[in-house]
Motif scaffolding. Structure first.
Motif, PDB file in Angstrom:
ATOM      1  N   SER A 128       8.196  -2.248   7.099  1.00 52.43           N
ATOM      2  CA  SER A 128       6.883  -1.722   6.714  1.00 52.43           C
ATOM      3  C   SER A 128       7.091  -0.373   6.052  1.00 52.43           C
ATOM      4  N   THR A 140       3.955   2.054  -3.904  1.00 50.86           N
ATOM      5  CA  THR A 140       3.536   0.780  -3.338  1.00 50.86           C
ATOM      6  C   THR A 140       3.405   0.933  -1.838  1.00 50.86           C
ATOM      7  N   ARG A 141       2.806  -0.055  -1.207  1.00 51.74           N
ATOM      8  CA  ARG A 141       2.671  -0.057   0.248  1.00 51.74           C
ATOM      9  C   ARG A 141       2.834  -1.470   0.787  1.00 51.74           C
ATOM     10  N   ARG A 142       3.397  -1.518   1.993  1.00 47.50           N
ATOM     11  CA  ARG A 142       3.479  -2.773   2.735  1.00 47.50           C
ATOM     12  C   ARG A 142       3.440  -2.409   4.229  1.00 47.50           C
ATOM     13  N   GLY A 143       2.262  -2.431   4.808  1.00 51.97           N
ATOM     14  CA  GLY A 143       2.125  -2.169   6.236  1.00 51.97           C
ATOM     15  C   GLY A 143       1.927  -0.719   6.608  1.00 51.97           C
ATOM     16  N   SER A 144       2.098   0.218   5.676  1.00 51.65           N
ATOM     17  CA  SER A 144       1.835   1.639   5.927  1.00 51.65           C
ATOM     18  C   SER A 144       0.756   2.111   4.971  1.00 51.65           C
ATOM     19  N   GLU A 149      -3.907  -1.878  -1.234  1.00 49.87           N
ATOM     20  CA  GLU A 149      -3.652  -2.965  -0.306  1.00 49.87           C
ATOM     21  C   GLU A 149      -2.173  -3.322  -0.315  1.00 49.87           C
ATOM     22  N   ASP A 150      -1.739  -4.004   0.745  1.00 53.04           N
ATOM     23  CA  ASP A 150      -0.340  -4.406   0.845  1.00 53.04           C
ATOM     24  C   ASP A 150       0.068  -5.196  -0.404  1.00 53.04           C
ATOM     25  N   GLU A 170      -5.102   1.869  10.872  1.00 52.72           N
ATOM     26  CA  GLU A 170      -3.756   1.693  10.339  1.00 52.72           C
ATOM     27  C   GLU A 170      -2.701   1.566  11.430  1.00 52.72           C
ATOM     28  N   THR A 230      -6.872  -0.553   6.474  1.00 49.43           N
ATOM     29  CA  THR A 230      -6.255  -1.884   6.491  1.00 49.43           C
ATOM     30  C   THR A 230      -6.938  -2.791   7.505  1.00 49.43           C
ATOM     31  N   THR A 265      -8.618  -6.268   6.656  1.00 49.77           N
ATOM     32  CA  THR A 265      -7.914  -7.448   7.144  1.00 49.77           C
ATOM     33  C   THR A 265      -8.805  -8.322   8.011  1.00 49.77           C
TER      34      THR A 265
END
Length: 605
Positions: free
Chosen positions: A158, A174-178, A209-210, A350, A378, A382
């Protein structure tokens, strides 16, 4: 848990970077740094362990400048808090600089591969592999955008990543999970982990967004997916004011936010309670939860205590409800069906463990609902539905006004759930509604009349502190103990009152103050529990309605709150406990707003 800030502008951005870092101090950190362009190809990096003042001194000595830059406050995960481990990190050439939140799970494998290809590393962090991966992409003749995407594709875990390359006029992120948000001003663009980083400059934000990849330059921004296709990410305005994130004359943010609770709760209940005691939730009209058979709350820390509080009302009203710690929910199988409503309680929206729990629930077919403070978070995006607590920004690491607002919002949601799941309202709906409508004024009385400051001086040097309660007094006791240990660093434990005799009583001595919360129910049993600790010589600090004569007579110290419905009384009692923790911590000289080892938003599992 770490903090990212970045800025692109027409003029120098160093002041904006330092301001952004200072505004993110509440997230918790042990080092900080910035990077801006130097010359035509490389970047100038300044970073220091310790307080941001150390970084400010370094900046004052070297006077870096640039119209584009990145910054970071680090909370150590891989490697100790040193200058070398602080962010930003660079590649071998000094051309690529990166700031990163989260954890790169495959960093050891990537590091070894890069070493074998001749790359040299200067830190212990997982982050440092990222600029070296980008460097290789650039060496292969790829554009910065392509090299960035190629590097991100190699990462597992993440993360939120922002990169600056020398000679470039844009940032890539970019972001993925954070969490990562984009802020838009007339002549400046920002990237940050959280809105308060740039709130004094703009309230226009884009919640990424992720999987989003964003290029931010002087002329604007462009968001694409992993394949490079344009995504329509439109800005929204946050309903927060710059002064909400300032101390406003208070010595600590925590004290300010304790005193902001009447206003926060007024926002929470405004327009949501009808004259007859019913609730008016615009997103959840009557019948919204038809077909739901049971309710499961998932949360961490203070939010978990708010979930336990909410569960009390549902269970008493005949609704099947459970509260689970989010850190265990996804890994310990729990029966979930399409008739289950999973309510994720998270201040920031988050929290990594809570987000993982939401994904697990959705995978199992459950309906999900986020109760959060942050629009566009998020969790809010989600889940199937969201209910916002309207507490406003909270800067102190120790949650105060958000707990009160969570409990209140959950109580209103609970009334809707009771009506939809049982077919009839709570027996005392009108009384409960009136009590929650009075909460802002009742809280004002508590804050004006509290004598906690005097009491704190008498009890600041003891062996340990126990907090007990029944009914909603139990989660309030747990929250009181958590707040006490968070900011005083003293040993404190919370228990259900009846649990004392099943072990903890062995630790009670004359030097063990016991704080007892009375919610107005089961008073005789709770008094019997207090008698047990008094028989061992322990001093008792009791919190109860001002008309509780027996409690007042039995306790060594009595902290009254206005008489009200038990479900609302717990909120008032909790404010007294917040003040106990604050004043003891202040007398002990603790770092109240930034307690050691803790972060405001826990965005790693």
């Amino acid at each position: 848990m770490c903090g990212i800030t970045a800025c692109v502008a027409e003029g120098d951005v160093v002041d904006e970077l330092l301001t952004g870092l200072a505004n993110l101090e509440y997230r918790g950190y042990d080092s900080s740094g910035i990077a801006v362009p130097r010359g035509e190809a490389d970047v100038s990096v300044l970073k220091r362990s310790g307080e941001i003042d150390a970084l400010r001194e370094a900046v004052a000595e070297t006077v870096p400048a640039g119209s584009i830059g990145i910054g970071h406050t680090r909370w150590s995960t891989h490697g100790p808090p040193t200058d070398e481990n602080a962010h930003p990190h660079t590649d071998c050439t000094g051309t690529v600089s990166v700031v990163h939140n989260g954890i790169i799970e495959n960093h050891e494998t990537l590091r070894e591969e890069l070493r074998q290809r001749g790359h040299e590393f200067t830190s212990d962090t997982d982050t440092e592999v990222i600029p070296h991966l980008i460097e290789e992409g650039l060496d292969d003749g790829r554009s910065t955008d392509e090299a960035f995407r190629r590097a991100v594709d190699r990462l597992e875990g993440s993360f939120a990543v922002v990169t600056l390359c020398g000679g470039e006029g844009s940032l890539y992120a970019t972001r993925r999970g954070s969490p990562l948000v984009l802020g838009l001003d007339d002549d400046r663009q920002f990237l940050a982990s959280d809105v308060p980083s740039f709130l004094e400059y703009t309230d226009r934000v884009v919640h990424l967004e992720d999987g989003d990849v964003v290029e931010v330059g002087p002329a604007g921004y462009r968001v694409t997916d992993t394949d490079g296709d344009r995504l329509p990410r439109e800005p929204t305005s946050v309903d927060w004011q710059p002064e909400d994130a300032e101390r406003d004359g208070y010595e600590h943010y925590m004290l300010k936010e304790i005193n902001e609770q009447p206003q926060a709760l007024d926002r929470t209940v405004r327009g949501r309670i009808e004259d007859d005691g019913g609730v008016s939730l615009s997103s959840f009209p009557p019948g919204s939860f038809d077909g739901v058979s049971d309710v499961q709350f998932v949360a961490c820390g203070t939010s978990y205590h708010a979930a336990l509080y909410a569960r009390e009302h549902l269970v008493e009203s005949g609704v099947r409800a459970h509260a689970f710690r989010a850190g265990e929910y996804a890994t310990t199988p729990t029966p979930v069906t399409e008739d289950t409503l999973v309510v994720a309680v998270t201040q920031s929206g988050e929290t990594a463990d809570t987000l993982q729990s939401i994904r697990h629930a959705r995978d199992e077919g459950a309906r999900t609902l986020a109760v959060t403070n942050v629009v566009g978070s998020t969790a809010a995006r989600t889940c199937d539905d969201a209910l916002f607590i309207r507490a406003g920004p909270e800067i102190g690491v120790a949650a105060t006004k958000t707990f009160s607002s969570q409990v209140t919002a959950l109580s209103l949601l609970g009334e809707r759930l009771v009506e939809d799941l049982t077919g009839s309202p709570s027996e005392d709906r009108a009384e409960r509604a009136a009590a929650f409508r009075r909460l802002p004024s009742d809280l004002t009385r508590v804050l004006e009349d509290s004598t906690v400051a005097d009491l704190a001086d008498r009890y600041r040097d003891r062996d340990a502190y126990f907090f007990i309660g029944r009914g909603v007094g139990h989660p309030v006791a747990l929250e009181g103990a958590l707040k006490f240990k968070e900011i005083t660093y003293e040993h404190a434990e919370g228990f259900g009152s009846a649990e004392l005799k099943h072990g903890p009583l062995a630790l009670v001595t004359e030097e063990t103050p016991v704080v007892a919360v009375f919610d107005g129910r089961h008073e005789e049993k709770a008094l019997a529990n207090v008698e047990e600790v008094r028989a061992r010589g322990a001093p008792v600090i009791a919190i109860a309605g001002e008309g509780s004569r027996k409690v007042r007579e039995l306790a060594d110290e009595f902290l009254p709150v206005p008489d009200t419905h038990p479900d609302a009384l717990g909120v008032l009692a909790n404010v007294q406990l917040q003040l106990v923790s604050y004043h003891v911590a202040d007398l002990l000289g603790r770092s109240i707003d930034k307690p050691r080892n803790l972060a405001k938003s826990v965005t790693v599992e």
